[in-house]
Design a protein around this motif. Structure first.
Motif, mmCIF file in Angstrom:
data_model
loop_
_atom_site.group_PDB
_atom_site.id
_atom_site.type_symbol
_atom_site.label_atom_id
_atom_site.label_comp_id
_atom_site.label_asym_id
_atom_site.label_seq_id
_atom_site.Cartn_x
_atom_site.Cartn_y
_atom_site.Cartn_z
ATOM 1 N N VAL A 6 4.598 -6.840 10.400
ATOM 2 C CA VAL A 6 5.385 -6.292 11.511
ATOM 3 C C VAL A 6 6.319 -7.361 12.083
ATOM 4 C CG1 VAL A 6 5.228 -5.322 13.839
ATOM 5 C CG2 VAL A 6 3.652 -4.571 12.069
ATOM 6 N N PHE A 7 5.916 -8.611 12.004
ATOM 7 C CA PHE A 7 6.707 -9.702 12.557
ATOM 8 C C PHE A 7 7.758 -10.226 11.587
ATOM 9 C CE2 PHE A 7 2.583 -9.756 14.688
ATOM 10 C CZ PHE A 7 3.005 -9.548 15.997
ATOM 11 N N ASP A 8 7.828 -9.639 10.398
ATOM 12 C CA ASP A 8 8.832 -10.011 9.400
ATOM 13 C C ASP A 8 9.893 -8.928 9.375
ATOM 14 O OD1 ASP A 8 10.352 -10.508 7.137
ATOM 15 O OD2 ASP A 8 8.622 -10.908 5.838
ATOM 16 N N ALA A 9 11.034 -9.230 9.978
ATOM 17 C CA ALA A 9 12.108 -8.229 10.092
ATOM 18 C C ALA A 9 12.547 -7.717 8.722
ATOM 19 C CB ALA A 9 13.296 -8.807 10.853
ATOM 20 N N GLY A 10 12.618 -8.583 7.738
ATOM 21 C CA GLY A 10 13.024 -8.175 6.394
ATOM 22 C C GLY A 10 12.052 -7.197 5.778
ATOM 23 N N ALA A 11 10.758 -7.434 5.982
ATOM 24 C CA ALA A 11 9.734 -6.520 5.446
ATOM 25 C C ALA A 11 9.835 -5.162 6.120
ATOM 26 C CB ALA A 11 8.345 -7.120 5.627
ATOM 27 N N MET A 12 10.126 -5.136 7.403
ATOM 28 C CA MET A 12 10.231 -3.863 8.122
ATOM 29 C C MET A 12 11.471 -3.085 7.682
ATOM 30 S SD MET A 12 7.580 -3.400 10.007
ATOM 31 C CE MET A 12 6.762 -4.002 8.520
ATOM 32 N N VAL A 13 12.563 -3.779 7.425
ATOM 33 C CA VAL A 13 13.765 -3.107 6.919
ATOM 34 C C VAL A 13 13.474 -2.507 5.545
ATOM 35 C CG1 VAL A 13 16.115 -3.501 6.073
ATOM 36 C CG2 VAL A 13 15.395 -4.458 8.261
ATOM 37 N N GLU A 14 12.824 -3.268 4.693
ATOM 38 C CA GLU A 14 12.494 -2.774 3.352
ATOM 39 C C GLU A 14 11.526 -1.604 3.414
ATOM 40 O OE1 GLU A 14 10.957 -4.493 -0.945
ATOM 41 O OE2 GLU A 14 11.339 -5.871 0.700
ATOM 42 N N LEU A 15 10.551 -1.676 4.300
ATOM 43 C CA LEU A 15 9.587 -0.578 4.459
ATOM 44 C C LEU A 15 10.289 0.691 4.938
ATOM 45 C CD1 LEU A 15 6.632 0.287 4.297
ATOM 46 C CD2 LEU A 15 6.370 -0.497 6.652
ATOM 47 N N GLY A 16 11.241 0.522 5.842
ATOM 48 C CA GLY A 16 11.977 1.670 6.364
ATOM 49 C C GLY A 16 12.775 2.353 5.301
ATOM 50 N N SER A 34 0.806 -1.226 0.000
ATOM 51 C CA SER A 34 0.000 0.000 0.000
ATOM 52 C C SER A 34 0.839 1.277 0.000
ATOM 53 C CB SER A 34 -0.947 0.010 1.205
ATOM 54 O OG SER A 34 -0.213 0.071 2.422
ATOM 55 N N LEU A 35 2.134 1.151 0.246
ATOM 56 C CA LEU A 35 3.001 2.330 0.344
ATOM 57 C C LEU A 35 2.997 3.163 -0.927
ATOM 58 C CD1 LEU A 35 5.038 4.017 1.899
ATOM 59 C CD2 LEU A 35 6.821 2.465 1.078
ATOM 60 N N GLN A 36 3.093 2.535 -2.071
ATOM 61 C CA GLN A 36 3.142 3.279 -3.327
ATOM 62 C C GLN A 36 1.857 4.083 -3.548
ATOM 63 O OE1 GLN A 36 3.817 0.948 -6.855
ATOM 64 N NE2 GLN A 36 4.435 2.722 -8.023
ATOM 65 N N SER A 37 0.727 3.516 -3.189
ATOM 66 C CA SER A 37 -0.545 4.234 -3.335
ATOM 67 C C SER A 37 -0.578 5.464 -2.435
ATOM 68 C CB SER A 37 -1.714 3.311 -2.993
ATOM 69 O OG SER A 37 -1.779 2.252 -3.895
ATOM 70 N N TRP A 38 -0.083 5.319 -1.223
ATOM 71 C CA TRP A 38 -0.046 6.471 -0.315
ATOM 72 C C TRP A 38 0.919 7.542 -0.815
ATOM 73 C CZ3 TRP A 38 -3.192 8.232 3.170
ATOM 74 C CH2 TRP A 38 -4.102 7.367 3.757
ATOM 75 N N GLU A 39 2.059 7.136 -1.318
ATOM 76 C CA GLU A 39 3.016 8.107 -1.862
ATOM 77 C C GLU A 39 2.410 8.860 -3.038
ATOM 78 O OE1 GLU A 39 7.356 6.217 -0.824
ATOM 79 O OE2 GLU A 39 6.353 5.534 -2.636
ATOM 80 N N TYR A 40 1.650 8.177 -3.855
ATOM 81 C CA TYR A 40 0.987 8.812 -4.996
ATOM 82 C C TYR A 40 -0.118 9.762 -4.525
ATOM 83 C CZ TYR A 40 -1.687 9.371 -9.284
ATOM 84 O OH TYR A 40 -2.359 9.900 -10.347
ATOM 85 N N ALA A 41 -0.868 9.349 -3.509
ATOM 86 C CA ALA A 41 -1.983 10.160 -3.010
ATOM 87 C C ALA A 41 -1.493 11.446 -2.351
ATOM 88 C CB ALA A 41 -2.821 9.350 -2.022
#
Length: 50
Positions: A40-50, A16-23
């Protein structure tokens, strides 16, 4: 909208990040993510999100 400083982004994910950045196309508005999905429980996903 001149009195709005930003938005709370509920259940933010990488998908959903790209949609929010566009909005929110102006840098004057802030986004405050609320991380409340299983990602939130996936450390790799949180690093990528950051």
């Amino acid at each position: 909208m001149k009195h709005v400083d930003g938005f709370v982004v509920t259940k933010l994910t990488l998908k959903s990040l790209q949609s929010w950045e566009y909005a929110v196309s102006t840098l004057e508005l802030c986004l405050m993510p609320t991380l409340e999905t299983v990602d939130v429980f996936d450390a790799g996903a949180m690093v990528e999100l950051g």
